[in-house]
Scaffold this motif. Structure first.
Motif: not given
Length: 743
Positions: A590-602
């Motif tokens: 889940y933490e990986v997804v959080d970082r992904l969405f943060k970086e991609q501004r999603l």
């Protein structure tokens, strides 16, 4: 390792299990690792990692899905192969140590024998080596030894060129030991030598291989006048090495049912010649005696046991194939697409006791139970039509599902006529395989689920539900009761159960399970969850209401951290507090997804939208993985799960064929083109439901214009296929089909 075995035996006390040092265990582990890697043609590093993960208590579905980086993306089949070989080879090592200990206790263990045991690659080789030292029941040889004739056997074994066997044997006449004549002494010595020959590991290995390679299996009828399904085997023979698995099991069954006599023919002279080369050193006064001993040893002691062993190996080969066929068919059946969003009327057909009816809503909830009698001997057709029309109207039934048991085709005819009369709505029907429905209906599970219903009424509900969600319903049934195999009742039931349990576990975890609706039966197949835990999960749900998050699972009694890790990724929560809880993404990511969405501004709120799907489609897993600190396979899985949250992989499979009218056997003619559903795949072809009473057979030779090694290479259970009628046998009710388009 010879020294390791020696030390282990020396450390052994009071006949208990052999204890090994950590160094010895490590050496054995390393040897097993190398052997598995060589056998399965896999990199040693992947095998070593898998062995470690298995030893830590991880399940195959969990390793296959969530530890791809560690195993180099080995699939479930490869992982199960490693697990199976690991268990066998560890048992093999245990047996080696045990046999060394047992022989050493007799004071007969030599360095050469120890080395032979150590080098053995199969359990059969170890048992051959141990055979001379095994405690035997009373034999002719043991009686001769009690009479003191072992020295005479040794004298014969020396094969003197001069001297008299009669004179030597006369020295052993002893009335007190019941040796009355020289001839009796010689016969006793011959019995001792015959047993020695029969116990020789090298000779047994050669004869076993020769029997397999050169032997001929022969069958004949016990009573030629008696008609049976085994008539093709009433006077039959085939080379042992060429016997296909299904024929082995058919012959075994015919023998077990006392319809067939089975034997094995082997070129006896060549066996005698081989043994003679091992035993006879040249001209001697006992050469003729030794030749007679060799004949006796083979006929009386070697041939019967080797034949049993070869038959046993053949049976094992047949069982492995039967289990493989059943397992593959079962998996395809379990993964049939669910028919969602329809109110279904389930029909359990019968003659005398009537057709039991069950209406279930689009979630599988039972709405009403009834019984009608449209079939002989009652023939209350008008009354039955009125009742079913009333149910169709009351609950807006869209689909009728008929079990394929007794009276199914008569019921189908009745339903087809009824559908033609209902003009105000679109109605279709389907016949489903009801195998196992009666097993479920009489089970404690069914009694708990529907305590106020009788067995047949429960069966009608099961028939309706197995169309709406085949997986959820079929897991309630003992896997071997689902009839999609060949000779499943003739194989080792323990091995069958183990393999089928693995198949169901694999299918359940492949699809995923709704934590808030799953039955204890379904939950018990989730990675890491056993029957007790499944009941605890359901009990917690009943007492506390629906699970709001995956984390809440940790509150379930006796569900520890390891189990949570193994199961949580396969459990789904729709409409819960965290959007990712309805995806196959493991909470550890889940933490990986959080970082992904943060970086991609999603935003997670976008999950499931076409816009998010398009944005994610542009991302490259190989570029993202190192940035987010995960492996490429995990990154790829995360992106796939985010693109299609809540996806059911079964929806990609072809939907079943729904019908509105009946096809009769008399309607068929050679060359007719039909659509059908593959119901069962076996070694020699596939059975296809084309809408008549019995499924038609597409023989392996008719599956394709090109060579087909096995039917499973072409078709699977549930496939929708186009077939053409080859021939119709109205007397036997059989139809032969082809998948080769006529010219």
């Amino acid at each position: 390792m010879v020294q390791d075995l020696n030390q282990a035996v020396e450390n052994e006390a009071n006949g208990s299990k052999v204890q090994l040092s950590e160094e010895q265990k490590a050496q054995i582990q390393e040897r097993i690792l190398k052997q598995i890697a060589a056998e399965l043609k896999l990199p040693a590093g992947k095998v070593k990692t898998t062995m470690g993960l298995l030893d830590e208590g991880n399940t195959i579905p969990f390793i296959a899905r969530y530890r791809k980086e560690m195993t180099g993306e080995l699939d479930e089949n490869e992982l199960r192969d490693i697990e199976e070989r690991l268990q066998y080879l560890r048992n093999l090592e245990d047996r080696k140590l045990e046999v060394v200990r047992l022989i050493d206790e007799q004071g007969k263990l030599t360095d050469e024998l120890r080395a032979s045991i150590e080098q053995a690659a199969k359990l059969q080789e170890i048992e051959d080596l141990y055979r001379p030292y095994r405690q035997k029941r009373k034999t002719r040889a043991s009686v001769a030894k009690e009479r003191g004739l072992e020295p005479l056997a040794e004298w014969i074994g020396k094969q003197h060129r001069q001297g008299s066997l009669q004179d030597e044997a006369a020295r052993y006449i002893d009335l007190e030991k019941d040796v009355k004549t020289a001839e009796e002494a010689i016969q006793g010595a011959m019995d001792i030598i015959a047993e020695t020959i029969a116990d020789d590991a090298k000779i047994r290995a050669w004869v076993r291989k020769f029997t397999h390679d050169q032997g001929l299996l022969r069958t004949e009828a016990k009573d030629k006048a008696q008609e049976s399904v085994y008539e093709m085997y009433y006077a039959y023979q085939e080379p042992v090495r060429k016997l296909p698995p299904h024929r082995i099991l058919a012959i075994n069954r015919g023998e077990r049912e006392e319809m067939l006599k089975v034997g094995m023919d082997v070129p006896v002279e060549r066996v005698h010649e081989y043994i003679a080369r091992q035993w006879i050193k040249g001209p001697s006064v006992v050469k003729d005696v030794l030749l007679a001993v060799i004949e006796d040893a083979y006929k009386r002691l070697i041939a019967p046991s080797i034949e049993r062993e070869v038959r046993g190996e053949l049976t094992e080969k047949g069982e492995e194939q039967a289990i493989k066929i059943f397992a593959e068919n079962l998996r395809n059946l379990l993964l049939q697409p669910p028919v969602k969003g329809r109110v279904v009327l389930g029909v359990d057909p019968a003659f005398r006791t009537g057709c039991k009816l069950a209406v279930v809503d689009d979630t599988g909830k039972m709405l009403e139970i009834a019984v009608t009698y449209p079939t002989p001997p009652n023939n209350k057709v008008a009354e039955a039509k009125a009742k079913i029309k009333q149910l169709i109207s009351k609950y807006e039934v869209q689909l009728i599902v008929i079990g394929n048991g007794t009276a199914s085709r008569e019921t189908e005819q009745f339903i087809a006529e009824l559908i033609a009369e209902v003009k105000e709505r679109k109605l279709e029907y389907l016949i489903v395989n009801e195998a196992g429905a009666s097993v479920y209906s009489a089970s404690k599970l069914a009694q708990t689920e529907f305590p106020d219903l009788d067995v047949a009424e429960r069966s009608a509900i099961s028939i309706a539900r197995r169309l709406q969600d085949p997986l959820a319903e079929l897991v309630k049934i003992e896997p071997k009761a689902i009839g999609v195999g060949q000779y499943q009742h003739d194989v080792s039931q323990k091995r069958l159960d183990e393999n089928l349990k693995a198949v169901v576990e694999s299918a359940v975890n492949h699809v995923g399970v709704d934590l808030n609706t799953a039955s204890p039966s379904l939950l018990s197949y989730v990675s890491g969850v056993n029957g007790t835990l499944a009941k605890n999960i359901v009990k917690y749900r009943e007492e506390n209401g629906k699970f709001g998050s995956r984390k809440e699972l940790q509150k379930v009694p006796r569900l520890g951290a390891k189990t949570y890790e193994q199961c949580v990724g396969f459990l789904r929560i729709s409409g819960g507090g965290h959007p990712l809880d309805n995806t196959p993404i493991h909470p550890e990511s889940y933490e990986v997804v959080d970082r992904l969405f943060k970086e991609q501004r999603l935003e997670l709120a976008q999950l499931g939208s076409q816009q998010l799907r398009e944005l994610l489609q542009e991302l490259e897993p190989a570029e993202l993985a190192p940035q987010l600190g995960v492996g490429v396979p995990t990154m790829r899985d995360i992106l796939d799960s985010l693109k299609r949250p809540g996806r059911d992989p079964r929806e990609e499979v072809q939907a079943p064929i729904f019908r509105t009218d009946v096809l009769q056997l008399e309607d068929l003619a050679p060359g007719m083109e039909l659509d059908g559903t593959v119901r069962n795949v076996i070694d020699f072809g596939a059975f296809v439901d084309i809408g008549i009473k019995n499924d038609g057979l597409v023989h392996i030779s008719q599956l394709s214009n090109s060579f087909v090694k096995h039917p499973m290479d072409v078709v699977s259970v549930g496939d929708i296929v186009k077939v053409w009628v080859l021939g119709v046998d109205e007397k036997k009710g059989r139809v032969s089909l082809t998948m080769k388009k006529p010219q």
